[in-house]
Design an enzyme around this catalytic site. Structure first.
Site, PDB file in Angstrom:
ATOM      1  N   ASP A   1      -0.219   5.191   0.742  1.00  0.00           N
ATOM      2  CA  ASP A   1      -0.480   6.184   1.784  1.00  0.00           C
ATOM      3  C   ASP A   1      -0.632   5.508   3.149  1.00  0.00           C
ATOM      4  O   ASP A   1      -1.412   4.579   3.319  1.00  0.00           O
ATOM      5  CB  ASP A   1      -1.740   6.974   1.444  1.00  0.00           C
TER       6      ASP A   1
ATOM      7  N   ASP B   1       0.858  -1.167   0.000  1.00  0.00           N
ATOM      8  CA  ASP B   1       0.000   0.000   0.000  1.00  0.00           C
ATOM      9  C   ASP B   1       0.906   1.232   0.000  1.00  0.00           C
ATOM     10  O   ASP B   1       2.087   1.155   0.356  1.00  0.00           O
ATOM     11  CB  ASP B   1      -0.875  -0.037   1.259  1.00  0.00           C
TER      12      ASP B   1
ATOM     13  N   THR C   1      -2.465  -0.073  -4.417  1.00  0.00           N
ATOM     14  CA  THR C   1      -2.866   1.221  -3.885  1.00  0.00           C
ATOM     15  C   THR C   1      -4.250   1.645  -4.342  1.00  0.00           C
ATOM     16  O   THR C   1      -4.737   1.194  -5.376  1.00  0.00           O
ATOM     17  CB  THR C   1      -1.817   2.287  -4.301  1.00  0.00           C
ATOM     18  N   GLY C   2      -4.852   2.519  -3.566  1.00  0.00           N
ATOM     19  CA  GLY C   2      -6.090   3.147  -3.998  1.00  0.00           C
ATOM     20  C   GLY C   2      -5.848   4.295  -4.960  1.00  0.00           C
ATOM     21  O   GLY C   2      -6.785   4.776  -5.591  1.00  0.00           O
TER      22      GLY C   2
END
Length: 255
Positions: free
Chosen positions: A12, A10, A44-45
């Protein structure tokens, strides 16, 4: 110690410090992992609009999972798959955000667009992910409850104050599984690291799921291990302990 072939990170709250930097110590250990034969990837988003600079900074040519699995890249400039929300669903999501006075944004192929730049023409664009944010957690809970009632969406979050929406079944886990198929790697050979709700299914499915020291409690509860925080070289320490077998006190296995 198991041999992990894929490191899924991931960004953030995990790879990035709170000021959105990758520390030199983390870069050093990620390079060592790559030299050791480990594929280092983002899960990641974020979309390419806000993640590609870090791909370049780390000099990675590996696959990447973006937008919580809605976009998968085989490597730089090599698109593997995109999954779009139905256009009518995006219109309904927009209406819900307005009704609840929630800040909203969307990721299309062309852009990351917030409510300040939204226009009617954008409903004719294809969107992969839609997000809403509200500082009142009661409003966030009400939005989630309504969305879950629609029954056709994947609902997750990268912070308690937001909701992130994709097509049902599209997650970081589904994206990492596609990358595993591409590389001929088993999920048991994946070391995954994250801090938020949208990391949970990926951490559960990985051979080893590591929660950051700053992770939400629900993430720590399901993780196999916990490392230091994102501001304390947590990713670097996880790599040292779980890939290279070093004795790192800040990393502890919990199962």
């Amino acid at each position: 110690m198991p041999e992990y072939k894929l490191l899924a990170l991931d960004m953030d709250g995990t790879l990035l410090t709170d000021d959105k930097q990758v520390t030199e110590e983390t870069k050093k250990w990620l390079r060592k992992a790559v030299d050791h034969g480990v594929t280092v990837m983002f899960a990641t988003g974020r979309g390419m609009q806000t993640a590609s600079s870090f791909w370049e900074e780390l000099e990675l040519d590996s696959p990447m999972v973006m937008l919580n699995g809605a976009e998968i890249w085989e490597g730089p400039n090599q698109l593997m798959a995109r999954t779009y929300l139905p256009r009518e669903t995006v219109r309904q999501l927009h209406e819900l955000a307005l009704r609840e006075d929630a800040h909203f944004w969307g990721y299309s192929v062309e852009s990351l667009t917030g409510q300040g730049n939204w226009s009617e023409e954008l409903f004719e664009t294809d969107w992969m992910k839609f997000g809403m944010k509200h500082d009142d957690l009661g409003v966030v809970a009400r939005i989630r409850e309504e969305l879950l009632g629609w029954g056709e969406l994947e609902i997750t979050a990268s912070a308690p104050v937001n909701v992130e929406i994709s097509v049902k079944g599209i997650t970081k886990e589904s994206g990492v599984r596609e990358v595993c198929r591409l590389l001929g790697v088993e999920m048991a050979q994946v070391l995954a690291v994250g801090d938020s709700e949208n990391d949970i299914s990926m951490l559960r499915a990985a051979g080893l799921g590591v929660a950051m020291g700053n992770a939400e409690e629900q993430v720590k509860t399901i993780a196999d291990a916990v490392t230091a925080s994102n501001n304390e070289e947590g990713v670097a320490k996880a790599v040292q302990k779980f890939i290279f077998g070093l004795d790192i006190a800040e990393c502890r296995s919990i199962v």
